[in-house]
Motif scaffolding. Structure first.
Motif, PDB file in Angstrom:
ATOM      1  N   ALA A 211      -1.363  11.974  -7.785  1.00 54.64           N
ATOM      2  CA  ALA A 211      -1.521  10.411  -8.501  1.00 54.64           C
ATOM      3  C   ALA A 211      -2.794   9.995  -8.518  1.00 54.64           C
ATOM      4  CB  ALA A 211      -1.330   9.903  -6.769  1.00 54.64           C
ATOM      5  N   LYS A 212      -4.207  11.138  -8.769  1.00 52.00           N
ATOM      6  CA  LYS A 212      -5.467  10.352  -9.286  1.00 52.00           C
ATOM      7  C   LYS A 212      -5.924  10.683 -10.245  1.00 52.00           C
ATOM      8  CE  LYS A 212      -7.962  11.532  -4.897  1.00 52.00           C
ATOM      9  NZ  LYS A 212      -9.654  11.897  -4.041  1.00 52.00           N
ATOM     10  N   VAL A 213      -4.997  12.183 -11.106  1.00 54.38           N
ATOM     11  CA  VAL A 213      -4.789  12.425 -12.102  1.00 54.38           C
ATOM     12  C   VAL A 213      -3.853  11.120 -12.998  1.00 54.38           C
ATOM     13  CG1 VAL A 213      -3.410  13.574 -13.890  1.00 54.38           C
ATOM     14  CG2 VAL A 213      -4.452  14.524 -12.239  1.00 54.38           C
ATOM     15  N   ALA A 214      -2.946  10.469 -12.485  1.00 54.23           N
ATOM     16  CA  ALA A 214      -2.092   9.099 -12.975  1.00 54.23           C
ATOM     17  C   ALA A 214      -2.674   7.700 -12.781  1.00 54.23           C
ATOM     18  CB  ALA A 214      -0.315   8.620 -12.296  1.00 54.23           C
ATOM     19  N   PHE A 215      -3.876   7.454 -11.843  1.00 52.08           N
ATOM     20  CA  PHE A 215      -4.361   6.924 -12.063  1.00 52.08           C
ATOM     21  C   PHE A 215      -5.278   6.218 -13.076  1.00 52.08           C
ATOM     22  CE2 PHE A 215      -8.332   3.961  -9.755  1.00 52.08           C
ATOM     23  CZ  PHE A 215      -8.025   2.913  -9.632  1.00 52.08           C
ATOM     24  N   GLU A 216      -5.947   8.385 -12.950  1.00 49.59           N
ATOM     25  CA  GLU A 216      -7.128   8.002 -13.800  1.00 49.59           C
ATOM     26  C   GLU A 216      -6.936   8.125 -15.734  1.00 49.59           C
ATOM     27  OE1 GLU A 216     -10.362  11.924 -15.305  1.00 49.59           O
ATOM     28  OE2 GLU A 216     -10.227  12.088 -13.356  1.00 49.59           O
TER      29      GLU A 216
ATOM     30  N   HIS B  82      16.406  12.845  -5.514  1.00 49.94           N
ATOM     31  CA  HIS B  82      15.947  12.372  -7.266  1.00 49.94           C
ATOM     32  C   HIS B  82      14.273  12.867  -7.064  1.00 49.94           C
ATOM     33  CE1 HIS B  82      19.344   9.486  -7.996  1.00 49.94           C
ATOM     34  NE2 HIS B  82      19.375  10.014  -6.970  1.00 49.94           N
ATOM     35  N   PHE B  83      13.784  13.201  -5.701  1.00 50.89           N
ATOM     36  CA  PHE B  83      12.285  13.337  -5.509  1.00 50.89           C
ATOM     37  C   PHE B  83      11.987  14.936  -5.214  1.00 50.89           C
ATOM     38  CE2 PHE B  83      13.205   9.394  -6.192  1.00 50.89           C
ATOM     39  CZ  PHE B  83      12.513   8.290  -7.052  1.00 50.89           C
ATOM     40  N   PRO B  84      11.434  15.531  -5.381  1.00 49.80           N
ATOM     41  CA  PRO B  84      11.714  16.684  -4.185  1.00 49.80           C
ATOM     42  C   PRO B  84      10.041  16.575  -3.069  1.00 49.80           C
ATOM     43  CG  PRO B  84       9.348  17.110  -6.340  1.00 49.80           C
ATOM     44  CD  PRO B  84      10.734  15.586  -6.844  1.00 49.80           C
ATOM     45  N   THR B  85       9.543  15.834  -3.712  1.00 49.72           N
ATOM     46  CA  THR B  85       8.297  14.762  -2.565  1.00 49.72           C
ATOM     47  C   THR B  85       8.277  13.654  -2.500  1.00 49.72           C
ATOM     48  OG1 THR B  85       6.295  15.429  -3.760  1.00 49.72           O
ATOM     49  CG2 THR B  85       7.048  17.048  -1.961  1.00 49.72           C
ATOM     50  N   ARG B  86       7.773  12.690  -1.290  1.00 48.47           N
ATOM     51  CA  ARG B  86       7.161  11.554  -0.930  1.00 48.47           C
ATOM     52  C   ARG B  86       5.767  11.705  -2.760  1.00 48.47           C
ATOM     53  NH1 ARG B  86       4.031   7.489   0.733  1.00 48.47           N
ATOM     54  NH2 ARG B  86       5.246   5.246   1.766  1.00 48.47           N
ATOM     55  N   ASP B  87       5.258  12.555  -2.541  1.00 47.49           N
ATOM     56  CA  ASP B  87       4.430  12.142  -3.519  1.00 47.49           C
ATOM     57  C   ASP B  87       4.701  12.469  -5.234  1.00 47.49           C
ATOM     58  OD1 ASP B  87       2.033  12.564  -1.654  1.00 47.49           O
ATOM     59  OD2 ASP B  87       1.998  14.150  -2.000  1.00 47.49           O
TER      60      ASP B  87
ATOM     61  N   ASP C 135      -5.688   3.265  -2.147  1.00 48.22           N
ATOM     62  CA  ASP C 135      -5.186   4.124  -1.310  1.00 48.22           C
ATOM     63  C   ASP C 135      -5.139   5.353  -2.143  1.00 48.22           C
ATOM     64  OD1 ASP C 135      -4.165   1.695   0.189  1.00 48.22           O
ATOM     65  OD2 ASP C 135      -2.214   1.470  -0.750  1.00 48.22           O
ATOM     66  N   VAL C 136      -4.938   5.418  -3.766  1.00 49.61           N
ATOM     67  CA  VAL C 136      -5.159   6.188  -4.475  1.00 49.61           C
ATOM     68  C   VAL C 136      -6.309   7.311  -4.237  1.00 49.61           C
ATOM     69  CG1 VAL C 136      -5.117   7.198  -6.977  1.00 49.61           C
ATOM     70  CG2 VAL C 136      -3.776   5.221  -6.195  1.00 49.61           C
ATOM     71  N   SER C 137      -7.303   7.117  -3.421  1.00 48.42           N
ATOM     72  CA  SER C 137      -8.309   7.389  -2.841  1.00 48.42           C
ATOM     73  C   SER C 137      -8.068   8.642  -2.703  1.00 48.42           C
ATOM     74  CB  SER C 137     -10.071   6.912  -3.086  1.00 48.42           C
ATOM     75  OG  SER C 137      -9.226   6.141  -1.422  1.00 48.42           O
ATOM     76  N   ARG C 138      -6.900   8.305  -1.294  1.00 50.65           N
ATOM     77  CA  ARG C 138      -6.459   8.336  -0.214  1.00 50.65           C
ATOM     78  C   ARG C 138      -5.170   9.558  -0.519  1.00 50.65           C
ATOM     79  NH1 ARG C 138      -8.744   4.682   1.999  1.00 50.65           N
ATOM     80  NH2 ARG C 138      -6.341   3.130   1.801  1.00 50.65           N
ATOM     81  N   ALA C 139      -4.908   9.698  -2.130  1.00 52.19           N
ATOM     82  CA  ALA C 139      -3.578  10.038  -2.061  1.00 52.19           C
ATOM     83  C   ALA C 139      -3.851  11.258  -2.541  1.00 52.19           C
ATOM     84  CB  ALA C 139      -2.934   9.327  -3.422  1.00 52.19           C
TER      85      ALA C 139
ATOM     86  N   GLY D 203       0.813  -0.934   0.068  1.00 48.85           N
ATOM     87  CA  GLY D 203      -0.132   0.235   0.291  1.00 48.85           C
ATOM     88  C   GLY D 203       0.257   1.529   0.095  1.00 48.85           C
ATOM     89  N   LEU D 204       0.346   2.026   0.038  1.00 48.93           N
ATOM     90  CA  LEU D 204       0.780   3.548  -0.169  1.00 48.93           C
ATOM     91  C   LEU D 204       1.650   3.820   0.500  1.00 48.93           C
ATOM     92  CD1 LEU D 204      -1.304   5.773  -3.327  1.00 48.93           C
ATOM     93  CD2 LEU D 204       0.801   4.606  -3.669  1.00 48.93           C
ATOM     94  N   GLU D 205       1.151   3.769   2.411  1.00 48.00           N
ATOM     95  CA  GLU D 205       0.997   4.083   3.056  1.00 48.00           C
ATOM     96  C   GLU D 205       1.683   3.316   4.362  1.00 48.00           C
ATOM     97  OE1 GLU D 205       1.181   7.084   4.177  1.00 48.00           O
ATOM     98  OE2 GLU D 205       0.816   8.067   1.793  1.00 48.00           O
ATOM     99  N   GLY D 206       1.815   1.639   3.181  1.00 48.91           N
ATOM    100  CA  GLY D 206       2.128   0.461   4.409  1.00 48.91           C
ATOM    101  C   GLY D 206       3.790   0.188   3.647  1.00 48.91           C
ATOM    102  N   ILE D 207       4.595   1.587   3.585  1.00 47.32           N
ATOM    103  CA  ILE D 207       6.190   1.511   3.605  1.00 47.32           C
ATOM    104  C   ILE D 207       6.712   2.797   3.297  1.00 47.32           C
ATOM    105  CG2 ILE D 207       6.465   1.247   0.995  1.00 47.32           C
ATOM    106  CD1 ILE D 207       8.568  -0.636   1.150  1.00 47.32           C
TER     107      ILE D 207
END
Length: 188
Positions: A116-121, A50-55, A108-112, A27-31
Motif C-alpha cells: 500500500a505504501k508503494v502504491a501511495f508513494e 477475487h483477492f488473496p488477502t485484504r491487503d 492509514d497508509v503509514s500503518r498499512a 479509513g482502511l481499518e474503519g470498514i
C-alpha cells in the motif's frame, strides 16, 4: 474471456470501487470486509475468489482512488492556479468518497502493508512531477522542493478543513492556504 470471467471481472471492479470509496470515507481499518462485500451484494466467502488477502484489496482500492485524481490533473494541466484552487475547494473538501486518497488516507497508509505504501508513494511522486512542471523555470532542485511544500500544504489544509465542525473556519483554512500558495507560486 468467457462469460463467467467477464462477470468475475465486473464483480471484482465493483468490489474495488466500493472499497475505494469506503476506505476514503471510514479509513482502511474503519470498514470490514463483510461490510464491503455486503454493499457489493456478495458474501465474505466470495471475497477470496477475487483477492488473496485484504491487503491486496487495499492496494487495488488505492490504485482505483488514485485514478480518480486524473480528472483533477486534467483541470490542473498547465495551470498551477487552477490546480491549487480546485484541490482546495469546498467541493473537494466535501466529497471525501471521491476526493484525494492521498489526503484522506495518508495516516492509514503509514500503518498499512508495504504494498500500500508503494502504491501511495507512486502516486505522490507522479503528482509532484506534475506540479514541478507547473512551477516553472526555477532549477530542478528548487522546483522539486517547491512542489513538495506546495502539495504538503494542500494536503494538510484539506485534511484540517475536513476535521473541523465550523464551516466558516473550514473555509478560512482553505482560502488562506490558496491565497498564500498563489502568492508564493503563481507569478502575477
Amino acid at each position: 474471456m468467457g462469460h463467467s470471467q467477464a462477470e468475475k471481472a465486473i464483480t471484482h471492479a465493483k468490489i474495488v470501487a466500493i472499497a475505494s470509496q469506503r476506505f476514503r470515507q471510514k479509513g482502511l481499518e474503519g470498514i470490514s470486509l463483510a461490510d464491503i462485500m455486503s454493499e457489493a451484494g456478495l458474501t465474505v466467502g466470495g471475497f477470496y475468489k477475487h483477492f488473496p488477502t485484504r491487503d491486496a484489496l487495499v492496494v487495488d482500492a488505492l490504485q482505483h482512488a488514485f485514478s480518480e485524481l486524473d480528472a483533477w490533473e486534467e483541470v490542473a494541466k498547465g495551470d498551477l492556479k487552477a490546480a491549487i484552487r480546485s484541490y482546495l475547494s469546498s467541493a473537494h473538501r466535501d466529497d471525501v468518497i471521491r476526493g484525494c486518497a492521498l489526503s484522506s488516507l495518508a495516516n492509514d497508509v503509514s500503518r498499512a502493508h508495504p504494498d500500500a505504501k508503494v502504491a501511495f508513494e507512486g502516486r505522490l511522486r507522479h503528482i509532484l512531477t506534475m506540479l514541478e512542471a507547473l512551477i516553472g523555470s526555477d532549477s530542478k532542485k528548487s522546483r522539486r522542493r517547491k512542489a513538495i511544500v506546495l502539495f504538503s500544504a494542500c494536503v494538510g489544509a484539506l485534511s484540517l478543513s475536513r476535521g473541523v465542525s465550523d464551516d466558516k473556519f473550514s473555509r478560512e483554512l482553505l482560502d488562506a492556504t490558496v491565497d498564500e500558495l498563489l502568492d508564493l507560486y503563481v507569478p502575477v
